[in-house]
Design a protein around this motif. Structure first.
Motif: not given
Length: 267
Positions: A4-8, A21-23, A52, A55, A64
């Motif tokens: 996954t692409y993770k963003q904060e 936070k996103s996955w 976990e 994700e 997402k």
């Protein structure tokens, strides 16, 4: 192994910054165009305490998944004032509305654990045109004796030496406030008449209520109330040999139930 692409993010509000936070599944071409899942944590929870699960959910659903620390929790801003008794109702017009606006969230799936499930329901009732599904997990809809007894027992456990350190791992210096916000609010006299019965009648989307048969903080009357709505299709998953945290106790079962529900009933 899929990834996954993770963003904060830190979303600014007039009272402080909220940690988000996103996955997003790297292999899914539809993740950016389908409605995301927004997760609402429990009374002692945080983004990191989901572990976990976000994700795993993002990979299973091909969507997402977005989680955030409520004000006073995790990495969001510090609160010192007493938690207001209508804090569950205020989530939709406060922190969630700010995050939705900042991140440009239009359609969404609301998913909440414990009191976060109640908050997810309030958001579903408040944004009927935008919320396409409501998923609750071990969510309360009113205050019952089992809830009060479970919180009293937990309060005694946290009073023992070293137990508060379990919360400091995730909340740092906010840990004492987090604990008081839970126990003092739910055990207060003015909160004993809290109920979502009227709010739930405004929900208009499909509903999935997941609940453990051995939940120490709420009987099966709660998911039954969530799934007796005049909304879209409603489904109850009552899990055997499962307590208050199904996504940690039976993660594969919970993920599969959510995936099946979304595939069959959510656009």
């Amino acid at each position: 192994m899929h990834s996954t692409y993770k963003q904060e993010h830190f979303v600014s509000t007039p009272t402080g910054d909220i940690y988000v936070k996103s996955w997003a599944p790297a292999a899914s071409s539809q993740a950016s165009t389908t409605a995301p899942v927004v997760m609402f944590h429990d009374s002692l929870g945080s983004v990191e305490l989901w572990r976990e699960f976000p994700e795993q959910l993002a990979l299973s659903l091909g969507r997402k998944v977005i989680a955030y620390d409520r004000p006073g929790f995790g990495r969001s801003y510090i609160r010192t004032e007493k938690l207001e008794t209508d804090f569950i109702l205020n989530e939709a017009s406060g922190p969630f509305a700010a995050i939705r606006s900042e991140l440009g969230i239009e359609k969404f799936i609301a998913l909440g654990h414990s009191v976060g499930g109640a908050m997810a329901a309030v958001c579903a009732a408040s944004f009927t045109d935008q919320c396409i599904a409501l998923i609750t997990e071990a969510a309360q809809a009113f205050v019952e004796d089992r809830t009060v007894e479970g919180i009293r027992d937990a309060k005694q456990v946290f009073a023992q030496d070293g137990q508060i350190d379990r919360l400091r791992k995730y909340h740092g210096e906010k840990a004492e406030w987090v604990l008081r916000a839970w126990t003092d609010t739910w055990l207060s006299e003015e909160f004993q008449h809290w109920t979502l019965k009227e709010i739930l009648t405004k929900v208009r989307c499909p509903v999935l209520a997941i609940h453990g048969e051995d939940d120490e903080f709420g009987s099966g009357a709660h998911p039954e109330l969530y799934t007796s709505l005049p909304s879209g299709p409603c489904f109850l998953e009552l899990l055997k040999d499962c307590g208050h945290v199904p996504h940690r106790e039976k993660p594969d079962v919970v993920t599969a139930a959510i995936e099946r529900f979304c595939r069959e009933h959510v656009g």
